[in-house]
Design an enzyme around this catalytic site. Structure first.
Site, PDB file in Angstrom:
ATOM      1  N   GLU A 213       0.881  -1.175   0.000  1.00  0.00           N
ATOM      2  CA  GLU A 213       0.000   0.000   0.000  1.00  0.00           C
ATOM      3  C   GLU A 213       0.913   1.218   0.000  1.00  0.00           C
ATOM      4  O   GLU A 213       1.431   1.613   1.049  1.00  0.00           O
ATOM      5  CB  GLU A 213      -0.896  -0.018   1.250  1.00  0.00           C
ATOM      6  CG  GLU A 213      -1.868  -1.185   1.302  1.00  0.00           C
ATOM      7  CD  GLU A 213      -3.075  -1.004   0.374  1.00  0.00           C
ATOM      8  OE1 GLU A 213      -3.343   0.134  -0.049  1.00  0.00           O
ATOM      9  OE2 GLU A 213      -3.737  -2.016   0.076  1.00  0.00           O
ATOM     10  N   CYS A 247      -2.089   9.679   2.433  1.00  0.00           N
ATOM     11  CA  CYS A 247      -1.599   9.028   1.206  1.00  0.00           C
ATOM     12  C   CYS A 247      -2.477   9.345   0.007  1.00  0.00           C
ATOM     13  O   CYS A 247      -1.991   9.392  -1.114  1.00  0.00           O
ATOM     14  CB  CYS A 247      -1.495   7.525   1.417  1.00  0.00           C
ATOM     15  SG  CYS A 247      -3.045   6.781   1.932  1.00  0.00           S
TER      16      CYS A 247
HETATM   17  P1  NAD Z   1       8.178   4.653   5.006  1.00  0.00           P
HETATM   18  O1  NAD Z   1       8.218   3.831   3.774  1.00  0.00           O
HETATM   19  O2  NAD Z   1       9.337   5.525   5.319  1.00  0.00           O
HETATM   20  O3  NAD Z   1       7.988   3.716   6.308  1.00  0.00           O
HETATM   21  C1  NAD Z   1       6.960   2.757   6.420  1.00  0.00           C
HETATM   22  C2  NAD Z   1       7.421   1.668   7.354  1.00  0.00           C
HETATM   23  O4  NAD Z   1       8.591   1.054   6.843  1.00  0.00           O
HETATM   24  C3  NAD Z   1       7.755   2.137   8.773  1.00  0.00           C
HETATM   25  O5  NAD Z   1       7.232   1.204   9.703  1.00  0.00           O
HETATM   26  C4  NAD Z   1       9.275   2.128   8.778  1.00  0.00           C
HETATM   27  O6  NAD Z   1       9.821   1.852  10.049  1.00  0.00           O
HETATM   28  C5  NAD Z   1       9.614   1.012   7.823  1.00  0.00           C
HETATM   29  N1  NAD Z   1      10.909   1.220   7.153  1.00  0.00           N
HETATM   30  C6  NAD Z   1      11.501   2.408   6.873  1.00  0.00           C
HETATM   31  N2  NAD Z   1      12.686   2.194   6.246  1.00  0.00           N
HETATM   32  C7  NAD Z   1      12.836   0.875   6.136  1.00  0.00           C
HETATM   33  C8  NAD Z   1      13.863   0.025   5.586  1.00  0.00           C
HETATM   34  N3  NAD Z   1      14.958   0.510   5.017  1.00  0.00           N
HETATM   35  N4  NAD Z   1      13.677  -1.312   5.659  1.00  0.00           N
HETATM   36  C9  NAD Z   1      12.564  -1.831   6.225  1.00  0.00           C
HETATM   37  N5  NAD Z   1      11.580  -1.085   6.774  1.00  0.00           N
HETATM   38  C10 NAD Z   1      11.704   0.242   6.725  1.00  0.00           C
HETATM   39  O7  NAD Z   1       6.815   5.465   4.904  1.00  0.00           O
HETATM   40  P2  NAD Z   1       6.271   6.558   5.895  1.00  0.00           P
HETATM   41  O8  NAD Z   1       7.152   7.747   5.803  1.00  0.00           O
HETATM   42  O9  NAD Z   1       6.009   5.957   7.239  1.00  0.00           O
HETATM   43  O10 NAD Z   1       4.848   6.860   5.240  1.00  0.00           O
HETATM   44  C11 NAD Z   1       4.699   7.743   4.181  1.00  0.00           C
HETATM   45  C12 NAD Z   1       4.429   7.042   2.883  1.00  0.00           C
HETATM   46  O11 NAD Z   1       3.461   6.045   3.048  1.00  0.00           O
HETATM   47  C13 NAD Z   1       3.874   7.979   1.834  1.00  0.00           C
HETATM   48  O12 NAD Z   1       4.473   7.684   0.589  1.00  0.00           O
HETATM   49  C14 NAD Z   1       2.403   7.633   1.793  1.00  0.00           C
HETATM   50  O13 NAD Z   1       1.771   7.917   0.566  1.00  0.00           O
HETATM   51  C15 NAD Z   1       2.454   6.184   2.045  1.00  0.00           C
HETATM   52  N6  NAD Z   1       1.183   5.727   2.597  1.00  0.00           N
HETATM   53  C16 NAD Z   1       0.426   4.907   1.855  1.00  0.00           C
HETATM   54  C17 NAD Z   1      -0.804   4.498   2.348  1.00  0.00           C
HETATM   55  C18 NAD Z   1      -1.705   3.595   1.584  1.00  0.00           C
HETATM   56  O14 NAD Z   1      -2.661   3.108   2.164  1.00  0.00           O
HETATM   57  N7  NAD Z   1      -1.455   3.314   0.319  1.00  0.00           N
HETATM   58  C19 NAD Z   1      -1.227   4.936   3.598  1.00  0.00           C
HETATM   59  C20 NAD Z   1      -0.406   5.785   4.313  1.00  0.00           C
HETATM   60  C21 NAD Z   1       0.804   6.172   3.810  1.00  0.00           C
END
Ligand code: NAD
Length: 458
Positions: A213, A247
């Protein structure tokens, strides 16, 4: 739970528990969903407080966008779970006669659910509800960037479920990378496209299926016939709720040149109506998650383009609702998902031009179109691809469990909510039940001259 050692024993404990078969029964799933619902109700206050600390979220938004929809999702699931779980009878082919065909939904096993910080409660609970409904064990990894909410989730889960069934592992990418070394039966990831790629790569050696997602730049097209006042009101609400950190927030607006000035005027009006003269003083306007993201947003703003807002305070993590005019497609603000309260306004001539600009970029998570013209609606629906579409509003496509929520292309793969969550966390097993009372010779060797009979097969 703060885990400092390897996560392998946690996963093994869940695997053993899953293999005991206890999570499969309807009664068990029903009881756990009810327990989760009760725990959310009971912890409302602590959840709201954590969301206020992490994101400056008002109680209204916390209830509307975080806890109420988790509880509604549980209630909807409880109402339909028995029917979803029942084997589904399907027609069989004449070559299978006599036989009965069924599709069984079976649990997958141990699920890893990694969630983001922007709706840190709801986006952890939504997939968890689906995983419970489908009879799985779950390890939940909330975002470390919303530490108060992560802590409340960990406490709520630890009080409600044994760790061999559902547990929370708190921490940053180091612990996530350790988790990802384990074999899971499904990984459900909500977050950025960049990290989504890493998750998929980490899942590949184990052939673990993933639901991703992700995000993207969701366009908002204002049609030539759009009622500007209501259009601006709905765009401003969808853009600036949760400080723009949604998002499916409209990322940028495409408007015919003749409507640009009235739209800007109405956006200014509604931002004022929602958050007052100084949104910094509004109890209803959220905060940016941290200073890093505040600075990232600041760097996207060209002061010469600011027509509304533009001010902020890094220490308070306050970033004013900001609207930009005179933005070009090559400007930094148009490169990646903004994920903050900055709204660039661009113009287009014909609808075909707006569509071409959207199609030249990665497929977005959401697409918004404001028009009552059925021809324009059909043109945009049939000539663009996006995770979902909402016509004449923003964000509201999320509200119905009867509709799948998910991305396409770079905005993700797979979907959830309602029955779609249950299906995501289930394996659909084909079951053919044959009878002993008839056994035609045709398929058995020696074949001799049986080939001629095959032409009669449907
Ligand atoms: P992110 O990708 O930075 O982090 C998401 C998760 O991944 C967190 O739990 C984080 O700890 C983990 N993570 C971060 N780096 C990692 C790595 N190198 N290896 C493994 N895990 C890792 O995203 P964010 O900043 O928390 O959220 C923002 C993004 O999420 C935006 O792009 C937004 O559009 C998207 N989003 C999508 C939805 C949806 O339903 N499609 C909903 C909310 C947010």
């Amino acid at each position: 739970m703060q885990v400092t050692q390897s996560t392998a024993p946690l996963v093994q404990a869940q695997r053993n528990y899953f293999q005991s078969g206890v999570t499969h029964a309807y009664g068990f799933r029903q009881t756990q969903l009810k327990a989760l619902g009760a725990a959310i109700q009971e912890q409302q206050g602590a959840i709201q407080q954590a969301l206020a600390q992490d994101l400056g979220k008002s109680v209204f938004e916390a209830v509307l966008t975080e806890t109420t929809n988790s509880i509604s999702e549980i209630n909807h699931t409880l109402k339909h779970l028995k029917a979803w779980m029942a084997p589904q009878r399907v027609r069989t082919s004449v070559v299978q006669f006599p036989a009965q065909g069924e599709i069984w939904s079976e649990p997958l096993g141990v699920v890893l659910n990694i969630s983001p910080w922007n709706y840190p409660f709801q986006l952890a609970m939504g997939p968890l509800i689906g995983a419970i409904a489908a009879g799985n064990c779950t390890i939940l990894k909330p975002s470390e960037l919303a530490p108060h909410t992560s802590g409340v989730i960990a406490e709520l889960i630890a009080k409600t479920f044994p760790p061999e069934y559902i547990t929370v592992v708190e921490g940053d990418k180091t612990i996530t990378q350790d988790l990802l070394k384990n074999r899971f039966d499904h990984i459900f990831f909500t977050g950025s496209t960049a990290i989504g790629r890493l998750i998929m790569a980490a899942a590949a050696p184990h052939l673990t299926p993933v639901t991703l997602e992700l995000g993207g730049k969701s366009p908002c097209i204002v049609g030539p016939d759009a009622p500007v006042e209501l259009t601006a009101r709905r765009i401003a609400w969808g853009k600036f709720i949760n400080g723009g950190q949604t998002c499916i927030a409209p990322d940028y607006v495409l408007v015919p040149p003749a409507l640009k000035a009235p739209l800007l005027g109405q956006l200014r009006h509604w931002i004022g109506e929602f958050y007052g003269k100084n949104p910094a003083d509004s109890p209803d306007y959220g905060r940016i998650i941290n200073e890093h993201h505040w600075q990232r947003l600041r760097d996207l703003v060209d002061p010469a383009q600011v027509v509304i807002g533009g001010d902020g305070d890094i220490e308070a993590r306050y970033f004013a609702p900001t609207v930009l005019d005179g933005v070009g497609w090559d400007d930094p603000v148009m490169e990646a998902e903004i994920f903050g309260p900055i709204l660039p306004i661009l113009t287009y001539g014909e609808m075909g031009e707006a569509i071409a600009a959207i199609n030249a970029r990665p497929k977005p998570l959401a697409l918004y179109l404001f028009t009552n013209d059925p021809n324009l609606q059909n043109q945009v629906l049939s000539q663009t691809s996006s995770g979902g579409v909402c016509i004449n509003d923003t964000i509201m496509q999320l509200g119905a469990p009867s509709m799948p929520f998910g991305g396409v292309g770079e905005s993700g793969m797979g979907a959830y909510h309602g029955k779609f969550s249950f299906d995501t966390f289930s394996h659909r097993k084909s079951v053919l039940k044959r009878k002993f009372w008839l056994d035609l010779d045709l398929r058995y060797p020696p074949y001799h001259d049986k080939l001629k009979w095959l032409k009669w097969l449907p």
